[in-house]
Design an enzyme around this catalytic site. Sequence first.
Site, PDB file in Angstrom:
ATOM      1  N   ALA A  12      40.775  -2.998  33.526  1.00  0.00           N
ATOM      2  CA  ALA A  12      39.837  -2.065  32.896  1.00  0.00           C
ATOM      3  C   ALA A  12      38.426  -2.365  33.371  1.00  0.00           C
ATOM      4  CB  ALA A  12      39.909  -2.164  31.373  1.00  0.00           C
ATOM      5  N   ALA A  13      37.634  -1.318  33.524  1.00  0.00           N
ATOM      6  CA  ALA A  13      36.231  -1.448  33.919  1.00  0.00           C
ATOM      7  C   ALA A  13      35.406  -0.547  33.016  1.00  0.00           C
ATOM      8  CB  ALA A  13      36.059  -1.078  35.385  1.00  0.00           C
ATOM      9  N   SER A  14      34.115  -0.488  33.277  1.00  0.00           N
ATOM     10  CA  SER A  14      33.230   0.258  32.383  1.00  0.00           C
ATOM     11  C   SER A  14      33.487   1.761  32.424  1.00  0.00           C
ATOM     12  CB  SER A  14      31.770  -0.028  32.745  1.00  0.00           C
ATOM     13  OG  SER A  14      31.532   0.258  34.111  1.00  0.00           O
ATOM     14  N   LEU A  15      33.971   2.285  33.555  1.00  0.00           N
ATOM     15  CA  LEU A  15      34.175   3.726  33.690  1.00  0.00           C
ATOM     16  C   LEU A  15      35.637   4.140  33.637  1.00  0.00           C
ATOM     17  CD1 LEU A  15      31.654   4.588  36.575  1.00  0.00           C
ATOM     18  CD2 LEU A  15      31.240   4.529  34.107  1.00  0.00           C
ATOM     19  N   ALA A  16      36.550   3.228  33.915  1.00  0.00           N
ATOM     20  CA  ALA A  16      37.959   3.618  34.044  1.00  0.00           C
ATOM     21  C   ALA A  16      38.875   2.435  33.763  1.00  0.00           C
ATOM     22  CB  ALA A  16      38.217   4.163  35.454  1.00  0.00           C
ATOM     23  N   GLN A  17      40.160   2.739  33.692  1.00  0.00           N
ATOM     24  CA  GLN A  17      41.182   1.696  33.597  1.00  0.00           C
ATOM     25  C   GLN A  17      42.355   2.091  34.484  1.00  0.00           C
ATOM     26  OE1 GLN A  17      41.447   2.068  29.304  1.00  0.00           O
ATOM     27  NE2 GLN A  17      43.551   2.835  29.438  1.00  0.00           N
ATOM     28  N   VAL A  18      43.172   1.112  34.843  1.00  0.00           N
ATOM     29  CA  VAL A  18      44.266   1.339  35.791  1.00  0.00           C
ATOM     30  C   VAL A  18      45.599   0.987  35.125  1.00  0.00           C
ATOM     31  CG1 VAL A  18      45.245   0.705  38.024  1.00  0.00           C
ATOM     32  CG2 VAL A  18      42.767   0.877  37.760  1.00  0.00           C
ATOM     33  N   LYS A  57      44.606   5.400  38.226  1.00  0.00           N
ATOM     34  CA  LYS A  57      43.261   5.157  37.720  1.00  0.00           C
ATOM     35  C   LYS A  57      42.843   6.331  36.851  1.00  0.00           C
ATOM     36  CE  LYS A  57      38.531   4.145  39.299  1.00  0.00           C
ATOM     37  NZ  LYS A  57      37.677   3.873  40.472  1.00  0.00           N
ATOM     38  N   ASP A  99      29.614  -0.321  46.787  1.00  0.00           N
ATOM     39  CA  ASP A  99      29.789  -1.116  45.568  1.00  0.00           C
ATOM     40  C   ASP A  99      30.723  -2.297  45.828  1.00  0.00           C
ATOM     41  OD1 ASP A  99      29.443  -1.835  42.934  1.00  0.00           O
ATOM     42  OD2 ASP A  99      31.021  -0.513  42.182  1.00  0.00           O
TER      43      ASP A  99
END
Length: 498
Positions: A208-214, A229, A362
């Site tokens: 999981a990240a700030s904008l999305a999760q996998v 994603k 990035d």
Amino acid sequence: MAAMRPVTWRGLSSPSFFIRKGLSPSKKCLYEPRQAQSQPFTYSTRARKLKRNKGVKRSTVVIASAGSAVGVGALAFSDKIQHGYAAAERTGRVVSTLMVCINDYRVTLKHEARDEAERNSFLKACHKRCAERTLDVLERNGSIFIKLGQHLSSMNYLLPLEWTETFIPLQDKCPVSSYKSIEEMFIKDTGRPIADLFDDFEENPIGAASLAQVHRATLKDSGQKVAVKVQHPALEEWVPLDLALTRFTFATLKRFFPEYDLEWLSNEMEFSLPQELDFALEGENALRAKAYFKNIHDAPLVIPDVKWGLKRILVMEYITGHRPDDLDYLDSNSIDRDEVSAALSRIFNEMIFGDGAPLHCDPHGGNIAIRKNASRRKPNFDVVLYDHGLYRDIPKQLRRDYAKLWLAVIDADEKKMRKYAFDVAGITDEQFPLFASAITGRDFRVVTTSVMTSRSDKEKEEISGAMGDGMLQQLVQLLGRVPRIILLILKTNDLSKW
């Protein structure tokens, strides 16, 4: 109006259908009319029936219809009230904390200290207080504020340690959206439930990240393991407001403290975030980078293939690996650390200097993985690159001038360094010493003699001292004037120096 039903998707697993043509099933060909199964209820039919049902029945129909309309309206109005209340809460947190912090700094800076040591002590305490207040707001608001905090935590070359260290917990503070909300998003965006597209879909995300999760899943048509994603559904509601709050915050800071102009941060965020939130565009970027590096045989780069992608959903080939700083994994698999460093430099220098190469903007440890590849002799590993949402194309002349700038740095040719610093970033002679130190991480006197020498402890101390003596303020102002593309190139360039 005739009832609506979802049409069957054809060629769903074809990336060209969605990514290359830019189609969104939520906007095109998602529904078609369904044939009515009984006689249409026309105006004349209604008139005949109402004529037979006089008195109370007619009144009941009218009252029930009015009641239903009021009920639906009330629900819609209630949703708007809830959204408005939440928006006011988010805004209130940001504005009130901003004003408290500004006042705290103004009082601290006006404080009459006995000596420099006391002044620094008061200022550090103020940094810490304000950083902790801001951290609380970022965590409570979530959304893109988490991403902003993560970015700020890595800016130790610009921000006081009290700020960057306070924000470090945000690097592991990533929201996780519920499976129910993901299912609802799939139905909204594709017209079909998850079970219609995948034989298996793990409810708990593998990352999981700030904008999305996998999520790990298995395609229904081929049985292939894939990584899915998905964007956090809540972002759609709050991104416009949160971007406006970010812009307001940095503009207000500039008004009270013009010498620390960080507005370029919010400008870059407003430009880049919409791209990062478009997963169909990310799919295009990945395919383009994959095609480019197909002919670069000495770069051990692997980019997961893209199966299909929409604005908020991206389905990719499932490829795993370990972070490049997982030294235990490298050592246990006889992967040479220096070779990993050289491979990373080769890949990202190709993106910066290669003719027509797409630039991944990035790069960090979370977007790169190393995996053992026994079929290759040297190097005996692959570099797996993820997260292709933020890309730029570098104009050919800029590539050439940037390359010449670094050749001049290597040759310690100050005249040419100054020329190409101006050509690539508009750097004046007055700004050049600071710019040269910033891009090399070296004392300017070393830059003009030889950057090939190792940094001494004395040089490190002098650079740290200079940052405390006003260079930080100059650097903030300088970065505010440098073209955004140069900042992104420098960010990628930093990785190539691992």
